[in-house]
Design a protein around this motif. Sequence first.
Motif, PDB file in Angstrom:
ATOM      1  N   ASN A 106      21.502 -17.868   0.579  1.00 57.68           N
ATOM      2  CA  ASN A 106      20.204 -17.527  -0.261  1.00 57.68           C
ATOM      3  C   ASN A 106      19.962 -16.033   0.206  1.00 57.68           C
ATOM      4  O   ASN A 106      20.055 -15.409   1.342  1.00 57.68           O
ATOM      5  CB  ASN A 106      18.908 -18.449   0.570  1.00 57.68           C
ATOM      6  CG  ASN A 106      17.641 -18.027  -0.145  1.00 57.68           C
ATOM      7  OD1 ASN A 106      16.871 -17.094   0.497  1.00 57.68           O
ATOM      8  ND2 ASN A 106      17.171 -18.870  -1.112  1.00 57.68           N
ATOM      9  N   SER A 107      19.424 -15.521  -0.620  1.00 59.88           N
ATOM     10  CA  SER A 107      19.134 -13.825  -0.556  1.00 59.88           C
ATOM     11  C   SER A 107      18.392 -13.387   0.364  1.00 59.88           C
ATOM     12  O   SER A 107      18.356 -12.373   0.892  1.00 59.88           O
ATOM     13  CB  SER A 107      18.792 -13.340  -2.017  1.00 59.88           C
ATOM     14  OG  SER A 107      19.637 -13.714  -2.955  1.00 59.88           O
ATOM     15  N   PHE A 108      17.275 -14.270   0.941  1.00 56.69           N
ATOM     16  CA  PHE A 108      16.387 -13.885   2.119  1.00 56.69           C
ATOM     17  C   PHE A 108      16.699 -14.542   3.326  1.00 56.69           C
ATOM     18  O   PHE A 108      15.862 -14.361   4.543  1.00 56.69           O
ATOM     19  CB  PHE A 108      14.987 -14.498   1.634  1.00 56.69           C
ATOM     20  CG  PHE A 108      14.534 -14.077   0.068  1.00 56.69           C
ATOM     21  CD1 PHE A 108      14.639 -12.658  -0.057  1.00 56.69           C
ATOM     22  CD2 PHE A 108      13.999 -14.968  -0.835  1.00 56.69           C
ATOM     23  CE1 PHE A 108      14.308 -12.303  -1.411  1.00 56.69           C
ATOM     24  CE2 PHE A 108      13.686 -14.432  -1.712  1.00 56.69           C
ATOM     25  CZ  PHE A 108      13.531 -13.067  -2.371  1.00 56.69           C
TER      26      PHE A 108
ATOM     27  N   ALA B 160      23.030  -6.441  -5.816  1.00 54.22           N
ATOM     28  CA  ALA B 160      23.530  -5.030  -5.076  1.00 54.22           C
ATOM     29  C   ALA B 160      22.137  -4.676  -4.024  1.00 54.22           C
ATOM     30  O   ALA B 160      22.714  -4.174  -2.768  1.00 54.22           O
ATOM     31  CB  ALA B 160      23.687  -4.032  -6.220  1.00 54.22           C
ATOM     32  N   LEU B 161      21.021  -4.633  -4.690  1.00 49.26           N
ATOM     33  CA  LEU B 161      19.890  -4.254  -3.809  1.00 49.26           C
ATOM     34  C   LEU B 161      19.821  -5.201  -2.381  1.00 49.26           C
ATOM     35  O   LEU B 161      19.382  -4.749  -1.482  1.00 49.26           O
ATOM     36  CB  LEU B 161      18.749  -3.951  -4.556  1.00 49.26           C
ATOM     37  CG  LEU B 161      18.807  -3.303  -5.761  1.00 49.26           C
ATOM     38  CD1 LEU B 161      17.280  -3.233  -6.586  1.00 49.26           C
ATOM     39  CD2 LEU B 161      19.045  -1.811  -5.531  1.00 49.26           C
ATOM     40  N   ILE B 162      19.989  -6.507  -2.818  1.00 49.40           N
ATOM     41  CA  ILE B 162      19.818  -7.330  -1.728  1.00 49.40           C
ATOM     42  C   ILE B 162      20.956  -7.101  -0.585  1.00 49.40           C
ATOM     43  O   ILE B 162      20.825  -7.106   0.631  1.00 49.40           O
ATOM     44  CB  ILE B 162      20.167  -8.732  -2.026  1.00 49.40           C
ATOM     45  CG1 ILE B 162      18.974  -9.420  -2.959  1.00 49.40           C
ATOM     46  CG2 ILE B 162      20.344  -9.902  -1.070  1.00 49.40           C
ATOM     47  CD1 ILE B 162      17.662  -9.472  -2.284  1.00 49.40           C
ATOM     48  N   ALA B 163      22.081  -6.660  -1.131  1.00 46.81           N
ATOM     49  CA  ALA B 163      23.318  -6.468  -0.271  1.00 46.81           C
ATOM     50  C   ALA B 163      23.256  -5.123   0.473  1.00 46.81           C
ATOM     51  O   ALA B 163      24.004  -4.599   1.435  1.00 46.81           O
ATOM     52  CB  ALA B 163      24.643  -6.362  -0.835  1.00 46.81           C
TER      53      ALA B 163
ATOM     54  N   HIS C  54      17.487  -8.245  -8.457  1.00 40.44           N
ATOM     55  CA  HIS C  54      16.758  -8.875  -7.323  1.00 40.44           C
ATOM     56  C   HIS C  54      16.478  -8.169  -6.059  1.00 40.44           C
ATOM     57  O   HIS C  54      17.272  -7.130  -5.895  1.00 40.44           O
ATOM     58  CB  HIS C  54      17.728 -10.167  -7.000  1.00 40.44           C
ATOM     59  CG  HIS C  54      16.980 -11.219  -6.328  1.00 40.44           C
ATOM     60  ND1 HIS C  54      15.540 -11.299  -6.399  1.00 40.44           N
ATOM     61  CD2 HIS C  54      17.155 -12.218  -5.525  1.00 40.44           C
ATOM     62  CE1 HIS C  54      15.193 -12.517  -5.566  1.00 40.44           C
ATOM     63  NE2 HIS C  54      16.229 -12.861  -5.017  1.00 40.44           N
ATOM     64  N   SER C  55      15.488  -8.381  -5.524  1.00 43.09           N
ATOM     65  CA  SER C  55      15.205  -7.240  -4.302  1.00 43.09           C
ATOM     66  C   SER C  55      14.416  -8.310  -3.314  1.00 43.09           C
ATOM     67  O   SER C  55      13.757  -9.359  -3.704  1.00 43.09           O
ATOM     68  CB  SER C  55      14.111  -6.377  -5.034  1.00 43.09           C
ATOM     69  OG  SER C  55      13.549  -5.683  -3.664  1.00 43.09           O
ATOM     70  N   ARG C  56      14.610  -7.757  -1.896  1.00 42.18           N
ATOM     71  CA  ARG C  56      14.186  -8.679  -0.903  1.00 42.18           C
ATOM     72  C   ARG C  56      12.888  -7.566  -0.209  1.00 42.18           C
ATOM     73  O   ARG C  56      12.208  -7.975   0.816  1.00 42.18           O
ATOM     74  CB  ARG C  56      14.926  -9.133   0.108  1.00 42.18           C
ATOM     75  CG  ARG C  56      15.983  -7.879   0.813  1.00 42.18           C
ATOM     76  CD  ARG C  56      17.055  -8.497   1.834  1.00 42.18           C
ATOM     77  NE  ARG C  56      16.517  -9.206   2.725  1.00 42.18           N
ATOM     78  CZ  ARG C  56      17.380  -9.804   3.477  1.00 42.18           C
ATOM     79  NH1 ARG C  56      18.744 -10.138   3.119  1.00 42.18           N
ATOM     80  NH2 ARG C  56      17.032 -10.687   4.668  1.00 42.18           N
ATOM     81  N   LYS C  57      12.701  -6.637  -0.796  1.00 42.43           N
ATOM     82  CA  LYS C  57      11.514  -5.685  -0.431  1.00 42.43           C
ATOM     83  C   LYS C  57      10.271  -6.360  -0.490  1.00 42.43           C
ATOM     84  O   LYS C  57       9.698  -7.152  -1.469  1.00 42.43           O
ATOM     85  CB  LYS C  57      11.521  -4.186  -0.877  1.00 42.43           C
ATOM     86  CG  LYS C  57      12.980  -3.573  -0.604  1.00 42.43           C
ATOM     87  CD  LYS C  57      13.151  -3.164   0.783  1.00 42.43           C
ATOM     88  CE  LYS C  57      14.281  -2.140   1.163  1.00 42.43           C
ATOM     89  NZ  LYS C  57      14.485  -0.906   0.330  1.00 42.43           N
ATOM     90  N   GLY C  58       9.210  -5.650   0.194  1.00 41.67           N
ATOM     91  CA  GLY C  58       7.861  -6.169   0.071  1.00 41.67           C
ATOM     92  C   GLY C  58       7.206  -5.590  -1.005  1.00 41.67           C
ATOM     93  O   GLY C  58       5.973  -5.806  -1.251  1.00 41.67           O
TER      94      GLY C  58
END
Length: 308
Positions: free
Chosen positions: A132-134, A171-174, A199-203
């Motif tokens: 999972n990306s998070f 790519a952004l997740i990694a 996809h992104s995990r930023k707030g």
Amino acid sequence: MSVETTRVHTQDFSTATSSALHQLLHSPELTFLMEAHDALSAAIAEESGFPGLWASGLSIASSLGYRDANEASWTQVVEVVERMADVTHIPILVDGDSGFGNFNNARLAALKLYQRGASGICLEDKGFPKLNSFVGDKHPLADVKEFSGRLRAVKDTVPEHRFCLIARTEALIAGYDEQEALSRAHAYAEAGADAILIHSRKGTADEVLSFARAWKNRLPLIIVPTKYYRTPVAAYRQASISTVIWANHAMRASVRAMGQVCRRILSEESVAGIEPDVATLEEVFKLMRYDELANAEGRYLPETSASA
């Protein structure tokens, strides 16, 4: 389930829902897809008015008691999606993780999903097994050419007009920059993707909106604002983003609600206090179309004699 809502998953049905998903992706209006993880949550999402469903890998895995790390097999996911399609009339975009293996696993899963009523599949550019990306910071990406092969295999297996293929770049997740994400997205477009999911995990949505500007609508762009949920949707409309996926909220809501009810019943040793806070049986029966079953019994069962 009712005869009227139970699906025999013919090519005509899957083609129709795929066409509906394609229209949603290309609509000039911002589209919202709602997460579902079983037949009940799918029926609720449709009844609530959502035009399409996201069969979430995280949520399906959680509902089966697995972690979102490819612990659930693709055949288990197919079975869940089939039940979701049986009770709904709206398109289902399936979270296909990274394809459950190499190109062969990806095309097999896509074909079976199509045969069972799904409208499309989203594949992410990670290896197998994915995480999972998070969760954690180790998210190695697949080789671009190898992942493009997975996409082409799906396209060659399920005809384009019958099934939508979404390419998701992590790519952004990694931890890579926007240029790497763009490079991968362009390669996936060349491989036949119908849309791109960034996809992104930023707030905040800053890096997603920056990507959208640089992408310039080459293909419809899909986002998943799980972490940057405070961003007003007006920003997505202004960026010409195609589709927003609310990716895990029905599952998370059910976890919280079931936990609260279980603890109260245990503490109070009674269900009297929680009755106002849970659905009535009548609501459940209405959602599951018990009225249709009663009508069908009148049509198909012989009348019971008065002396019986």
